[in-house]
Design a protein around this motif. Structure first.
Motif, short mmCIF file in Angstrom:
data_model
loop_
_atom_site.label_atom_id
_atom_site.label_comp_id
_atom_site.label_asym_id
_atom_site.label_seq_id
_atom_site.Cartn_x
_atom_site.Cartn_y
_atom_site.Cartn_z
N THR A 151 49.12 51.62 76.85
CA THR A 151 48.96 50.33 77.50
C THR A 151 50.31 49.64 77.69
O THR A 151 51.28 49.94 76.98
N ASP B 81 41.70 41.09 85.72
CA ASP B 81 41.70 41.97 86.88
C ASP B 81 40.58 41.61 87.86
O ASP B 81 40.76 41.69 89.07
N SER C 161 46.67 54.56 85.73
CA SER C 161 47.74 53.67 86.16
C SER C 161 49.06 54.23 85.67
O SER C 161 49.11 54.88 84.62
N TYR D 144 52.70 39.46 88.45
CA TYR D 144 51.77 40.34 89.15
C TYR D 144 51.79 40.00 90.64
O TYR D 144 51.73 38.83 91.01
N TYR E 103 52.56 45.30 88.30
CA TYR E 103 52.66 44.39 87.17
C TYR E 103 54.02 44.57 86.49
O TYR E 103 54.56 45.67 86.42
N ASP F 193 47.80 52.72 90.91
CA ASP F 193 46.56 53.21 90.32
C ASP F 193 45.75 54.05 91.31
O ASP F 193 45.77 53.79 92.52
N TYR G 67 41.96 53.96 82.34
CA TYR G 67 41.04 52.85 82.07
C TYR G 67 39.77 53.07 82.88
O TYR G 67 39.74 53.91 83.79
N GLU H 21 36.79 51.29 85.25
CA GLU H 21 36.46 50.15 86.11
C GLU H 21 34.94 49.97 86.13
O GLU H 21 34.20 50.89 86.50
N SER I 31 38.49 47.61 82.62
CA SER I 31 39.42 47.53 83.76
C SER I 31 40.85 47.54 83.22
O SER I 31 41.14 48.28 82.29
N GLY I 32 41.75 46.74 83.78
CA GLY I 32 43.13 46.74 83.32
C GLY I 32 43.41 45.77 82.19
O GLY I 32 44.57 45.46 81.91
N ASN I 33 42.35 45.28 81.54
CA ASN I 33 42.51 44.28 80.47
C ASN I 33 42.06 44.85 79.13
O ASN I 33 41.31 44.22 78.38
#
Length: 520
Positions: free
Chosen positions: A87, A96, A266, A284, A292, A310, A346, A348, A372-374
Protein backbone atom coordinates in the motif's frame (compact mmCIF):
# COMPACT_ATOMS: atom_id res chain seq x y z
CA UNK A 1 1.15 -26.39 16.64
CA UNK A 2 3.67 -23.59 17.02
CA UNK A 3 4.13 -20.10 15.75
CA UNK A 4 6.40 -20.28 12.75
CA UNK A 5 9.73 -18.60 13.29
CA UNK A 6 10.82 -16.28 10.51
CA UNK A 7 14.32 -16.56 9.12
CA UNK A 8 16.09 -13.67 10.81
CA UNK A 9 18.50 -13.41 7.90
CA UNK A 10 15.64 -12.11 5.73
CA UNK A 11 14.36 -9.54 8.17
CA UNK A 12 15.90 -6.69 6.21
CA UNK A 13 14.24 -7.85 3.00
CA UNK A 14 10.72 -8.72 4.08
CA UNK A 15 8.92 -10.68 1.37
CA UNK A 16 5.55 -9.76 -0.11
CA UNK A 17 3.25 -11.08 -2.84
CA UNK A 18 5.42 -9.94 -5.76
CA UNK A 19 9.06 -9.82 -6.78
CA UNK A 20 9.14 -6.01 -6.89
CA UNK A 21 10.01 -4.54 -3.50
CA UNK A 22 8.13 -1.69 -1.91
CA UNK A 23 10.15 0.78 0.20
CA UNK A 24 8.33 -0.44 3.33
CA UNK A 25 9.94 -3.87 3.03
CA UNK A 26 13.54 -2.73 3.18
CA UNK A 27 12.96 -0.06 5.82
CA UNK A 28 10.64 -1.95 8.17
CA UNK A 29 11.54 -2.44 11.80
CA UNK A 30 11.52 -6.06 12.97
CA UNK A 31 8.47 -7.57 14.60
CA UNK A 32 9.76 -8.25 18.11
CA UNK A 33 7.65 -11.36 18.64
CA UNK A 34 8.58 -13.14 15.39
CA UNK A 35 10.91 -15.58 17.11
CA UNK A 36 11.35 -17.17 20.50
CA UNK A 37 7.65 -17.62 21.31
CA UNK A 38 5.72 -20.88 21.04
CA UNK A 39 1.99 -21.47 21.52
CA UNK A 40 -0.16 -24.52 21.02
CA UNK A 41 -3.33 -24.00 19.02
CA UNK A 42 -4.87 -27.41 18.40
CA UNK A 43 -5.62 -28.31 22.02
CA UNK A 44 -8.25 -25.64 22.61
CA UNK A 45 -11.24 -23.90 21.04
CA UNK A 46 -10.64 -20.23 20.40
CA UNK A 47 -13.25 -17.52 20.61
CA UNK A 48 -12.22 -16.14 17.20
CA UNK A 49 -9.94 -17.32 14.43
CA UNK A 50 -8.85 -14.55 12.07
CA UNK A 51 -7.51 -15.69 8.70
CA UNK A 52 -5.05 -13.08 7.41
CA UNK A 53 -2.26 -11.06 8.99
CA UNK A 54 -2.70 -7.75 7.19
CA UNK A 55 -4.20 -4.46 8.33
CA UNK A 56 -7.74 -5.89 8.56
CA UNK A 57 -6.77 -9.05 10.42
CA UNK A 58 -4.39 -7.42 12.91
CA UNK A 59 -6.74 -4.52 13.67
CA UNK A 60 -9.68 -6.86 14.23
CA UNK A 61 -7.65 -9.30 16.31
CA UNK A 62 -6.21 -6.61 18.56
CA UNK A 63 -9.60 -4.99 19.20
CA UNK A 64 -11.17 -8.35 20.06
CA UNK A 65 -8.24 -9.28 22.29
CA UNK A 66 -8.55 -5.92 24.05
CA UNK A 67 -12.23 -6.76 24.62
CA UNK A 68 -11.28 -9.96 26.44
CA UNK A 69 -11.75 -12.61 23.74
CA UNK A 70 -9.16 -15.29 23.04
CA UNK A 71 -8.05 -14.86 19.43
CA UNK A 72 -5.70 -16.58 17.02
CA UNK A 73 -4.47 -15.39 13.61
CA UNK A 74 -3.67 -17.87 10.83
CA UNK A 75 -1.50 -16.16 8.19
CA UNK A 76 -0.80 -17.98 4.92
CA UNK A 77 2.75 -16.59 4.64
CA UNK A 78 3.89 -13.98 7.16
CA UNK A 79 2.56 -10.76 8.66
CA UNK A 80 2.52 -8.05 5.99
CA UNK A 81 3.03 -10.41 3.04
CA UNK A 82 -0.10 -9.25 1.20
CA UNK A 83 -1.47 -5.91 0.08
CA UNK A 84 -0.57 -4.08 3.29
CA UNK A 85 3.08 -4.49 2.33
CA UNK A 86 2.41 -2.76 -0.98
CA UNK A 87 0.00 0.00 0.00
CA UNK A 88 0.99 3.67 -0.30
CA UNK A 89 -0.78 4.20 3.02
CA UNK A 90 -2.96 7.22 2.26
CA UNK A 91 -5.40 7.59 5.16
CA UNK A 92 -8.37 9.57 3.86
CA UNK A 93 -11.78 10.89 4.72
CA UNK A 94 -11.85 11.64 0.98
CA UNK A 95 -12.74 8.30 -0.60
CA UNK A 96 -12.30 6.61 -3.97
CA UNK A 97 -16.09 6.46 -4.26
CA UNK A 98 -17.05 10.18 -4.14
CA UNK A 99 -19.71 11.30 -1.71
CA UNK A 100 -22.22 12.35 -4.38
CA UNK A 101 -22.08 8.79 -5.75
CA UNK A 102 -22.60 7.42 -2.24
CA UNK A 103 -25.56 9.81 -1.85
CA UNK A 104 -27.10 8.55 -5.10
CA UNK A 105 -26.68 4.92 -4.07
CA UNK A 106 -27.32 5.05 -0.32
CA UNK A 107 -28.96 8.42 0.39
CA UNK A 108 -27.74 11.46 2.28
CA UNK A 109 -27.85 9.62 5.61
CA UNK A 110 -25.75 6.82 4.12
CA UNK A 111 -23.12 9.31 2.93
CA UNK A 112 -22.95 10.83 6.41
CA UNK A 113 -22.47 7.38 7.95
CA UNK A 114 -19.66 6.59 5.52
CA UNK A 115 -17.94 9.90 6.30
CA UNK A 116 -18.18 9.16 10.00
CA UNK A 117 -16.83 5.65 9.45
CA UNK A 118 -13.81 7.16 7.68
CA UNK A 119 -13.15 9.50 10.61
CA UNK A 120 -13.51 6.64 13.09
CA UNK A 121 -10.93 4.59 11.18
CA UNK A 122 -8.48 7.49 11.00
CA UNK A 123 -8.92 8.17 14.70
CA UNK A 124 -8.46 4.49 15.58
CA UNK A 125 -5.11 4.47 13.80
CA UNK A 126 -4.08 7.63 15.65
CA UNK A 127 -5.24 6.08 18.93
CA UNK A 128 -3.20 2.94 18.36
CA UNK A 129 -0.12 4.96 17.45
CA UNK A 130 -0.44 6.91 20.69
CA UNK A 131 -1.53 4.07 23.00
CA UNK A 132 1.17 1.64 21.85
CA UNK A 133 3.84 4.26 21.15
CA UNK A 134 4.22 3.13 17.55
CA UNK A 135 7.09 4.63 15.59
CA UNK A 136 5.57 4.45 12.11
CA UNK A 137 6.00 8.05 10.87
CA UNK A 138 2.30 8.72 11.39
CA UNK A 139 1.56 12.31 10.38
CA UNK A 140 -1.53 14.34 9.67
CA UNK A 141 -1.57 15.88 6.20
CA UNK A 142 -4.12 17.78 4.16
CA UNK A 143 -5.32 16.03 1.01
CA UNK A 144 -5.70 18.07 -2.16
CA UNK A 145 -7.95 16.99 -5.03
CA UNK A 146 -7.49 19.06 -8.18
CA UNK A 147 -9.10 19.43 -11.60
CA UNK A 148 -7.08 20.17 -14.73
CA UNK A 149 -9.93 20.66 -17.21
CA UNK A 150 -13.29 22.43 -17.10
CA UNK A 151 -15.04 19.08 -17.33
CA UNK A 152 -13.12 17.83 -14.32
CA UNK A 153 -13.90 21.07 -12.51
CA UNK A 154 -17.62 20.39 -12.90
CA UNK A 155 -17.18 16.97 -11.37
CA UNK A 156 -15.00 18.41 -8.62
CA UNK A 157 -17.78 20.83 -7.66
CA UNK A 158 -20.18 17.91 -7.20
CA UNK A 159 -17.62 16.15 -5.01
CA UNK A 160 -17.06 19.30 -2.96
CA UNK A 161 -20.74 20.00 -2.30
CA UNK A 162 -21.52 16.38 -1.43
CA UNK A 163 -18.50 16.22 0.90
CA UNK A 164 -19.84 19.25 2.77
CA UNK A 165 -23.29 17.67 3.05
CA UNK A 166 -21.69 14.50 4.44
CA UNK A 167 -19.97 16.53 7.14
CA UNK A 168 -16.43 16.12 5.85
CA UNK A 169 -13.92 18.85 6.69
CA UNK A 170 -13.16 20.28 3.24
CA UNK A 171 -12.61 23.72 1.73
CA UNK A 172 -11.62 25.36 -1.52
CA UNK A 173 -7.96 26.14 -2.11
CA UNK A 174 -6.04 28.23 -4.62
CA UNK A 175 -2.83 26.18 -4.51
CA UNK A 176 -1.68 22.60 -4.81
CA UNK A 177 1.59 21.04 -3.54
CA UNK A 178 2.69 19.93 -7.03
CA UNK A 179 4.34 21.61 -10.06
CA UNK A 180 1.24 20.98 -12.19
CA UNK A 181 -1.29 23.24 -13.88
CA UNK A 182 -4.84 23.10 -12.53
CA UNK A 183 -8.10 25.01 -12.83
CA UNK A 184 -9.74 24.21 -9.50
CA UNK A 185 -8.86 22.43 -6.27
CA UNK A 186 -10.33 21.49 -2.90
CA UNK A 187 -8.54 20.57 0.30
CA UNK A 188 -9.56 17.87 2.77
CA UNK A 189 -8.33 18.57 6.30
CA UNK A 190 -6.69 16.10 8.65
CA UNK A 191 -5.87 13.26 6.29
CA UNK A 192 -2.84 11.17 7.26
CA UNK A 193 0.00 8.92 6.17
CA UNK A 194 2.37 6.43 7.83
CA UNK A 195 4.83 3.57 7.31
CA UNK A 196 2.34 0.68 6.97
CA UNK A 197 4.62 -2.25 7.84
CA UNK A 198 6.06 -0.58 10.95
CA UNK A 199 2.48 0.07 12.07
CA UNK A 200 1.41 -3.49 11.28
CA UNK A 201 4.34 -5.06 13.13
CA UNK A 202 3.52 -2.93 16.17
CA UNK A 203 -0.09 -4.17 16.09
CA UNK A 204 1.25 -7.73 15.96
CA UNK A 205 3.47 -7.04 18.99
CA UNK A 206 0.56 -5.56 20.94
CA UNK A 207 -1.74 -8.45 20.02
CA UNK A 208 0.74 -11.13 21.12
CA UNK A 209 1.59 -9.29 24.34
CA UNK A 210 -2.12 -9.29 25.20
CA UNK A 211 -2.23 -13.06 24.86
CA UNK A 212 -3.12 -13.44 21.20
CA UNK A 213 -1.45 -16.06 19.01
CA UNK A 214 -0.17 -15.65 15.45
CA UNK A 215 0.60 -18.69 13.33
CA UNK A 216 2.47 -18.01 10.10
CA UNK A 217 2.70 -20.32 7.08
CA UNK A 218 -0.82 -21.51 7.89
CA UNK A 219 -3.03 -21.10 4.81
CA UNK A 220 -6.69 -21.99 5.34
CA UNK A 221 -7.35 -25.12 3.26
CA UNK A 222 -10.82 -26.08 4.44
CA UNK A 223 -13.39 -24.97 6.98
CA UNK A 224 -16.52 -26.76 8.22
CA UNK A 225 -18.83 -25.99 11.11
CA UNK A 226 -19.70 -28.88 13.41
CA UNK A 227 -21.56 -28.62 16.72
CA UNK A 228 -21.40 -24.81 16.52
CA UNK A 229 -17.60 -24.88 16.22
CA UNK A 230 -15.54 -24.02 13.15
CA UNK A 231 -13.13 -26.82 12.30
CA UNK A 232 -10.52 -25.03 10.18
CA UNK A 233 -7.83 -27.06 8.48
CA UNK A 234 -4.74 -25.01 7.69
CA UNK A 235 -1.40 -25.93 6.17
CA UNK A 236 -0.07 -25.62 9.72
CA UNK A 237 -2.66 -27.86 11.36
CA UNK A 238 -6.25 -27.87 12.63
CA UNK A 239 -7.67 -24.87 14.49
CA UNK A 240 -11.05 -24.81 16.25
CA UNK A 241 -12.92 -21.58 16.90
CA UNK A 242 -16.41 -20.38 17.71
CA UNK A 243 -16.20 -17.62 15.10
CA UNK A 244 -14.20 -17.26 11.91
CA UNK A 245 -13.12 -13.99 10.26
CA UNK A 246 -11.76 -13.92 6.71
CA UNK A 247 -9.44 -10.91 6.56
CA UNK A 248 -7.99 -12.16 3.30
CA UNK A 249 -8.92 -9.42 0.83
CA UNK A 250 -11.58 -11.70 -0.69
CA UNK A 251 -12.86 -14.84 1.07
CA UNK A 252 -11.69 -18.20 -0.31
CA UNK A 253 -13.93 -20.73 -1.97
CA UNK A 254 -16.92 -19.81 -4.15
CA UNK A 255 -19.42 -17.28 -2.83
CA UNK A 256 -21.49 -14.32 -3.96
CA UNK A 257 -18.81 -11.76 -3.09
CA UNK A 258 -16.73 -12.94 -6.05
CA UNK A 259 -19.53 -11.64 -8.28
CA UNK A 260 -19.67 -8.31 -6.45
CA UNK A 261 -15.99 -7.44 -6.31
CA UNK A 262 -13.55 -7.00 -9.19
CA UNK A 263 -9.76 -7.31 -8.68
CA UNK A 264 -7.52 -4.43 -9.79
CA UNK A 265 -3.80 -3.68 -9.72
CA UNK A 266 -2.27 -0.27 -9.08
CA UNK A 267 1.33 0.72 -9.83
CA UNK A 268 3.73 2.88 -7.82
CA UNK A 269 7.12 4.55 -8.20
CA UNK A 270 9.41 5.73 -5.41
CA UNK A 271 11.62 8.53 -6.76
CA UNK A 272 14.23 10.95 -5.49
CA UNK A 273 14.10 14.47 -6.92
CA UNK A 274 16.94 16.74 -8.00
CA UNK A 275 15.49 19.95 -6.59
CA UNK A 276 14.06 18.54 -3.35
CA UNK A 277 10.60 19.86 -4.28
CA UNK A 278 8.62 17.07 -2.61
CA UNK A 279 4.89 17.51 -1.97
CA UNK A 280 4.20 18.61 1.58
CA UNK A 281 0.66 17.21 1.49
CA UNK A 282 -1.26 14.36 -0.12
CA UNK A 283 -2.51 15.08 -3.63
CA UNK A 284 -4.75 13.47 -6.27
CA UNK A 285 -5.71 14.41 -9.82
CA UNK A 286 -9.03 13.52 -11.45
CA UNK A 287 -7.88 11.47 -14.39
CA UNK A 288 -9.30 8.00 -14.88
CA UNK A 289 -7.46 6.15 -13.46
CA UNK A 290 -6.30 8.93 -11.18
CA UNK A 291 -2.73 9.64 -10.05
CA UNK A 292 -1.83 9.92 -6.37
CA UNK A 293 1.13 11.67 -4.77
CA UNK A 294 2.81 11.93 -1.41
CA UNK A 295 6.29 12.01 0.08
CA UNK A 296 8.03 9.96 2.76
CA UNK A 297 11.41 10.01 4.48
CA UNK A 298 12.96 6.53 4.35
CA UNK A 299 16.31 5.80 5.99
CA UNK A 300 17.06 9.51 5.93
CA UNK A 301 16.22 9.91 2.22
CA UNK A 302 13.14 11.79 0.96
CA UNK A 303 11.02 10.06 -1.68
CA UNK A 304 8.18 11.07 -3.93
CA UNK A 305 5.65 8.21 -3.78
CA UNK A 306 3.66 8.39 -7.01
CA UNK A 307 1.08 5.91 -8.30
CA UNK A 308 -1.73 5.18 -10.72
CA UNK A 309 -2.20 3.40 -14.08
CA UNK A 310 -4.68 0.99 -12.46
CA UNK A 311 -6.23 -1.81 -14.50
CA UNK A 312 -8.22 -4.95 -13.88
CA UNK A 313 -5.99 -7.81 -12.76
CA UNK A 314 -4.85 -9.93 -15.67
CA UNK A 315 -6.19 -7.50 -18.28
CA UNK A 316 -3.53 -4.81 -18.66
CA UNK A 317 0.18 -4.67 -19.41
CA UNK A 318 2.18 -4.16 -16.19
CA UNK A 319 5.30 -3.00 -18.02
CA UNK A 320 3.30 -0.43 -19.95
CA UNK A 321 1.75 0.76 -16.69
CA UNK A 322 5.17 1.42 -15.17
CA UNK A 323 6.31 3.07 -18.39
CA UNK A 324 3.29 5.38 -18.36
CA UNK A 325 4.04 6.44 -14.79
CA UNK A 326 7.71 7.03 -15.53
CA UNK A 327 6.96 9.18 -18.58
CA UNK A 328 4.54 11.23 -16.50
CA UNK A 329 6.84 11.74 -13.54
CA UNK A 330 9.85 12.67 -15.67
CA UNK A 331 7.74 15.16 -17.59
CA UNK A 332 6.56 17.03 -14.49
CA UNK A 333 9.34 16.52 -11.92
CA UNK A 334 13.13 16.77 -11.91
CA UNK A 335 13.85 13.11 -11.23
CA UNK A 336 17.26 12.15 -9.87
CA UNK A 337 16.50 8.43 -9.65
CA UNK A 338 13.63 5.98 -9.50
CA UNK A 339 14.62 3.61 -6.72
CA UNK A 340 11.38 1.65 -6.33
CA UNK A 341 8.79 0.17 -8.66
CA UNK A 342 6.03 -2.02 -7.28
CA UNK A 343 2.36 -2.87 -7.63
CA UNK A 344 -0.45 -3.98 -5.34
CA UNK A 345 -3.92 -5.43 -5.64
CA UNK A 346 -7.28 -4.19 -4.41
CA UNK A 347 -10.92 -5.14 -4.95
CA UNK A 348 -13.50 -2.77 -6.37
CA UNK A 349 -17.06 -3.25 -5.00
CA UNK A 350 -20.00 -3.18 -7.40
CA UNK A 351 -21.95 -0.46 -5.58
CA UNK A 352 -19.09 1.64 -4.21
CA UNK A 353 -18.94 0.52 -0.57
CA UNK A 354 -17.04 -2.31 1.13
CA UNK A 355 -18.70 -5.52 2.24
CA UNK A 356 -18.11 -5.91 5.98
CA UNK A 357 -20.05 -8.30 8.20
CA UNK A 358 -21.43 -11.85 8.19
CA UNK A 359 -20.73 -13.93 5.11
CA UNK A 360 -24.14 -14.65 3.55
CA UNK A 361 -25.32 -18.18 4.27
CA UNK A 362 -22.41 -19.01 6.56
CA UNK A 363 -23.22 -18.74 10.25
CA UNK A 364 -20.65 -17.08 12.52
CA UNK A 365 -18.31 -16.42 9.58
CA UNK A 366 -17.35 -12.82 8.96
CA UNK A 367 -15.70 -11.09 6.00
CA UNK A 368 -14.33 -7.70 4.99
CA UNK A 369 -13.61 -6.92 1.34
CA UNK A 370 -14.16 -4.42 -1.47
CA UNK A 371 -12.07 -1.60 -0.01
CA UNK A 372 -11.24 -0.06 -3.41
CA UNK A 373 -8.17 2.18 -3.03
CA UNK A 374 -8.85 2.88 0.65
CA UNK A 375 -7.47 -0.31 2.16
CA UNK A 376 -5.72 1.09 5.23
CA UNK A 377 -8.80 3.11 6.12
CA UNK A 378 -11.49 0.50 5.52
CA UNK A 379 -9.30 -2.30 6.85
CA UNK A 380 -9.13 -0.37 10.12
CA UNK A 381 -12.85 0.41 10.11
CA UNK A 382 -13.57 -3.27 9.47
CA UNK A 383 -11.90 -4.03 12.78
CA UNK A 384 -14.27 -1.67 14.55
CA UNK A 385 -17.42 -2.97 12.87
CA UNK A 386 -16.54 -6.66 13.08
CA UNK A 387 -15.68 -6.29 16.76
CA UNK A 388 -19.11 -4.79 17.45
CA UNK A 389 -20.86 -7.55 15.51
CA UNK A 390 -18.90 -10.36 17.18
CA UNK A 391 -19.52 -8.86 20.63
CA UNK A 392 -23.24 -8.64 19.86
CA UNK A 393 -23.40 -4.84 19.94
CA UNK A 394 -25.83 -2.92 17.77
CA UNK A 395 -24.15 -0.83 15.10
CA UNK A 396 -25.62 1.84 12.82
CA UNK A 397 -23.13 0.67 10.18
CA UNK A 398 -24.18 -3.00 10.09
CA UNK A 399 -26.88 -2.69 7.42
CA UNK A 400 -25.00 -0.16 5.29
CA UNK A 401 -21.90 -2.34 4.90
CA UNK A 402 -23.64 -5.73 5.09
CA UNK A 403 -22.33 -8.32 2.59
CA UNK A 404 -25.96 -9.44 2.20
CA UNK A 405 -27.17 -6.10 0.89
CA UNK A 406 -28.86 -6.23 -2.51
CA UNK A 407 -29.34 -2.79 -3.96
CA UNK A 408 -29.93 -2.25 -7.70
CA UNK A 409 -28.05 0.88 -8.66
CA UNK A 410 -27.10 2.67 -11.84
CA UNK A 411 -23.42 1.86 -11.43
CA UNK A 412 -24.09 -1.88 -11.24
CA UNK A 413 -24.85 -2.04 -14.96
CA UNK A 414 -21.40 -0.64 -15.73
CA UNK A 415 -19.85 -3.11 -13.28
CA UNK A 416 -21.53 -6.05 -15.00
CA UNK A 417 -20.52 -4.78 -18.44
CA UNK A 418 -16.92 -4.28 -17.34
CA UNK A 419 -16.70 -7.77 -15.88
CA UNK A 420 -18.72 -9.60 -18.53
CA UNK A 421 -15.53 -11.18 -19.80
CA UNK A 422 -15.25 -13.31 -16.65
CA UNK A 423 -17.50 -15.96 -18.20
CA UNK A 424 -15.68 -15.56 -21.51
CA UNK A 425 -12.38 -16.33 -19.83
CA UNK A 426 -13.58 -19.83 -18.93
CA UNK A 427 -13.66 -20.83 -22.59
CA UNK A 428 -11.95 -18.41 -24.95
CA UNK A 429 -8.52 -18.47 -23.35
CA UNK A 430 -8.42 -22.23 -23.75
CA UNK A 431 -8.40 -21.74 -27.51
CA UNK A 432 -6.52 -18.51 -28.08
CA UNK A 433 -3.15 -19.72 -26.82
CA UNK A 434 0.32 -19.45 -28.33
CA UNK A 435 2.15 -22.27 -30.07
CA UNK A 436 4.82 -24.22 -28.23
CA UNK A 437 7.25 -22.79 -30.79
CA UNK A 438 7.12 -19.63 -28.65
CA UNK A 439 9.26 -21.48 -26.10
CA UNK A 440 12.25 -21.13 -28.38
CA UNK A 441 12.02 -17.36 -28.24
CA UNK A 442 10.83 -17.14 -24.63
CA UNK A 443 13.17 -14.78 -22.81
CA UNK A 444 14.68 -15.73 -19.44
CA UNK A 445 12.49 -14.89 -16.42
CA UNK A 446 9.43 -14.80 -18.68
CA UNK A 447 6.24 -16.84 -18.82
CA UNK A 448 3.55 -17.61 -21.39
CA UNK A 449 0.52 -19.84 -21.87
CA UNK A 450 1.29 -22.12 -24.81
CA UNK A 451 -0.34 -25.03 -26.62
CA UNK A 452 1.35 -28.41 -26.69
CA UNK A 453 -0.21 -31.61 -28.08
CA UNK A 454 -3.74 -30.21 -27.76
CA UNK A 455 -3.07 -29.21 -24.16
CA UNK A 456 -2.41 -25.78 -22.78
CA UNK A 457 0.39 -25.25 -20.31
CA UNK A 458 1.70 -22.26 -18.39
CA UNK A 459 5.43 -22.18 -19.05
CA UNK A 460 8.08 -20.16 -17.22
CA UNK A 461 11.77 -19.95 -18.17
CA UNK A 462 14.14 -19.11 -15.32
CA UNK A 463 17.21 -16.88 -15.51
CA UNK A 464 19.32 -20.02 -16.08
CA UNK A 465 17.04 -21.30 -18.86
CA UNK A 466 15.29 -23.97 -16.78
CA UNK A 467 11.65 -24.45 -17.83
CA UNK A 468 8.79 -24.90 -15.35
CA UNK A 469 5.42 -26.12 -16.68
CA UNK A 470 2.12 -25.73 -14.87
CA UNK A 471 -1.54 -26.18 -15.57
CA UNK A 472 -2.87 -22.70 -16.48
CA UNK A 473 -6.28 -23.47 -14.96
CA UNK A 474 -6.88 -21.41 -11.81
CA UNK A 475 -7.81 -23.74 -8.96
CA UNK A 476 -10.50 -21.33 -7.74
CA UNK A 477 -13.03 -21.27 -10.59
CA UNK A 478 -11.24 -22.71 -13.60
CA UNK A 479 -10.26 -19.55 -15.47
CA UNK A 480 -7.01 -19.42 -17.43
CA UNK A 481 -4.21 -17.49 -15.74
CA UNK A 482 -2.08 -14.89 -17.54
CA UNK A 483 1.57 -13.96 -17.06
CA UNK A 484 2.42 -10.79 -15.09
CA UNK A 485 5.85 -9.89 -16.43
CA UNK A 486 6.47 -7.14 -13.86
CA UNK A 487 5.75 -9.07 -10.66
CA UNK A 488 6.74 -12.46 -12.21
CA UNK A 489 3.47 -14.11 -11.27
CA UNK A 490 0.55 -15.96 -12.84
CA UNK A 491 -2.58 -13.82 -12.36
CA UNK A 492 -6.20 -14.92 -12.73
CA UNK A 493 -8.22 -12.40 -14.78
CA UNK A 494 -11.52 -13.54 -13.27
CA UNK A 495 -11.29 -13.24 -9.49
CA UNK A 496 -7.76 -12.02 -8.82
CA UNK A 497 -6.03 -15.18 -7.61
CA UNK A 498 -2.25 -15.03 -8.08
CA UNK A 499 0.48 -17.70 -8.14
CA UNK A 500 4.28 -17.59 -8.14
CA UNK A 501 6.46 -19.18 -10.82
CA UNK A 502 6.30 -22.53 -9.02
CA UNK A 503 2.51 -22.41 -9.05
CA UNK A 504 2.16 -21.73 -5.32
CA UNK A 505 -0.70 -19.46 -4.24
CA UNK A 506 0.37 -15.88 -3.58
CA UNK A 507 -3.06 -14.36 -2.99
CA UNK A 508 -6.57 -15.84 -2.73
CA UNK A 509 -9.31 -16.69 -3.34
CA UNK A 510 -7.74 -19.99 -4.59
CA UNK A 511 -6.70 -22.39 -1.85
CA UNK A 512 -4.76 -24.89 -3.95
CA UNK A 513 -1.59 -24.40 -5.98
CA UNK A 514 -1.49 -24.78 -9.77
CA UNK A 515 -0.85 -28.33 -10.90
CA UNK A 516 2.75 -29.03 -11.90
CA UNK A 517 3.15 -30.63 -15.34
CA UNK A 518 6.23 -32.90 -15.67
CA UNK A 519 8.34 -32.18 -18.73
CA UNK A 520 10.42 -34.85 -20.37
Amino acid sequence: MKISSADTSTMNSLKRDGVLSSPWQSSATAWAQRTGRENTAADRTWDVLIAGGGITGLTTALLLQEAGLACIIAEARHVGFGTTGGTTSHINTMLDTPYHTIENNFGTSGAKLVANAARMARDLIARNVSAYQIGCDFAYKDGVLFAQTEKEAGELEKIYQASLRAGVEVERTTSIPLPLDFVQAIQYRKQAQMHPIDYLHALADAFVKKGGVIIENARVEDAVRENDIHQVQTSGGLIRAQRLVYATHIPPGMNMLHLRCAPYRSYVLGAQLVDGDYPSELAYDMQDPYHYFRSHLLDGKPYLIFGGADHKTGHGDPRMAFQELEIYIRKHFQVASIDYRWSAQYFEPSDGLPYIGKLPGDEETYVATGFSGNGILFGSFSGLLLTDLILGKESPYEKLFSPSRIKPIAGFANFVKENADVAYRFVADRIAVERLDALVALAPETGAVVKYEDKQIAVYKSATGAVKALSPVCTHAGCIVVWNDAEKSWDCPCHGGRYDTNGQVLTGPPRKDLEVIPLA
